[in-house]
Write a protein that holds these residues in place. Structure first.
Motif, short mmCIF file in Angstrom:
data_model
loop_
_atom_site.label_atom_id
_atom_site.label_comp_id
_atom_site.label_asym_id
_atom_site.label_seq_id
_atom_site.Cartn_x
_atom_site.Cartn_y
_atom_site.Cartn_z
N GLY A 14 0.81 -1.21 0.00
CA GLY A 14 0.00 0.00 0.00
C GLY A 14 0.84 1.26 0.00
O GLY A 14 0.52 2.23 -0.69
N ILE A 15 1.93 1.25 0.75
CA ILE A 15 2.82 2.41 0.77
C ILE A 15 3.47 2.61 -0.59
O ILE A 15 3.55 3.72 -1.10
N ASN A 30 8.88 14.16 3.72
CA ASN A 30 9.21 13.04 2.83
C ASN A 30 9.33 11.72 3.56
O ASN A 30 10.11 10.85 3.19
N PHE A 31 8.54 11.54 4.60
CA PHE A 31 8.57 10.31 5.39
C PHE A 31 8.19 9.10 4.55
O PHE A 31 8.91 8.10 4.51
N PHE A 32 7.06 9.19 3.86
CA PHE A 32 6.60 8.05 3.07
C PHE A 32 7.46 7.82 1.83
O PHE A 32 7.62 6.68 1.40
N VAL A 33 8.02 8.87 1.28
CA VAL A 33 8.92 8.71 0.13
C VAL A 33 10.17 7.94 0.54
O VAL A 33 10.63 7.07 -0.18
N ASN A 34 10.70 8.25 1.72
CA ASN A 34 11.87 7.52 2.22
C ASN A 34 11.55 6.05 2.48
O ASN A 34 12.35 5.17 2.18
N LEU A 39 11.70 0.32 0.55
CA LEU A 39 10.94 -0.89 0.23
C LEU A 39 11.07 -1.29 -1.24
O LEU A 39 10.78 -2.43 -1.58
N GLN A 40 11.49 -0.37 -2.09
CA GLN A 40 11.53 -0.65 -3.53
C GLN A 40 12.37 -1.88 -3.90
O GLN A 40 11.94 -2.67 -4.74
N ALA A 109 -6.43 1.12 -0.19
CA ALA A 109 -7.24 0.05 0.41
C ALA A 109 -6.36 -0.98 1.11
O ALA A 109 -6.66 -1.42 2.22
N ALA A 110 -5.24 -1.34 0.48
CA ALA A 110 -4.33 -2.32 1.09
C ALA A 110 -3.72 -1.78 2.37
O ALA A 110 -3.61 -2.49 3.38
N LEU A 111 -3.35 -0.51 2.36
CA LEU A 111 -2.77 0.12 3.54
C LEU A 111 -3.78 0.18 4.68
O LEU A 111 -3.47 -0.19 5.82
N ILE A 112 -4.98 0.59 4.38
CA ILE A 112 -6.02 0.70 5.42
C ILE A 112 -6.38 -0.67 5.96
O ILE A 112 -6.46 -0.87 7.18
N LEU A 113 -6.61 -1.64 5.07
CA LEU A 113 -6.99 -2.98 5.54
C LEU A 113 -5.85 -3.65 6.30
O LEU A 113 -6.09 -4.37 7.26
N GLY A 114 -4.61 -3.41 5.88
CA GLY A 114 -3.47 -3.98 6.60
C GLY A 114 -3.33 -3.41 8.00
O GLY A 114 -3.10 -4.14 8.97
N VAL A 115 -3.47 -2.10 8.12
CA VAL A 115 -3.37 -1.47 9.45
C VAL A 115 -4.54 -1.91 10.33
O VAL A 115 -4.35 -2.22 11.52
#
Length: 125
Positions: A14-15, A30-34, A39-40, A109-115
């Motif tokens: 999701g991220i 840039n928290f999520f970008v880092n 994760l890439q 959706a993946a991020l929300i359902l995972g959390v």
């Protein structure tokens, strides 16, 4: 244990998929970008986990929506690898191209359902 792996894989997917939306939320930090950059290199592993566990969960009736989101994440993260599968590779690659405009929505959706799953509050599994 498999639920926890699937939830963490869905959060990571999701991220990576929803980075454009998440980047607007965190402003200049840039928290999520880092996180997405770190994760890439693990993208193929995360894609395989979400796809494989999503296929396993599709047979559980109460987890079908979470499973579909996981399968979609796997298809979006692995288009080049899926195209190499004999017989079904080309249709999966075409499917990946067709759902690519919705990757931010699927990532959210993946991020929300995972959390929600981490807190045992996921209504779909």
């Amino acid at each position: 244990m498999i639920y926890l792996i699937f939830e963490i894989a869905c959060i990571c997917a999701g991220i990576m998929l929803a980075i454009t939306t998440l980047d607007r939320l965190d402003g200049e930090s840039n928290f999520f970008v880092n996180i997405a950059a770190k994760l890439q290199p693990l993208s193929p592993l995360i894609g395989v986990l979400t796809l494989a566990i999503g296929i396993m969960f599709i047979f559980k009736f109460n987890c079908i929506i979470f499973a579909i989101v996981g399968i979609a994440c796997g298809i979006l993260l692995l288009p080049q690898q899926l195209s190499k599968i004999p017989g079904i590779g080309d249709p999966l690659f075409i499917l990946s191209k067709k759902i690519n405009p919705y990757k931010v929505l699927i990532g959210d959706a993946a991020l929300i359902l995972g959390v929600l799953g981490l807190f045992n509050m996921n209504p779909f599994c």
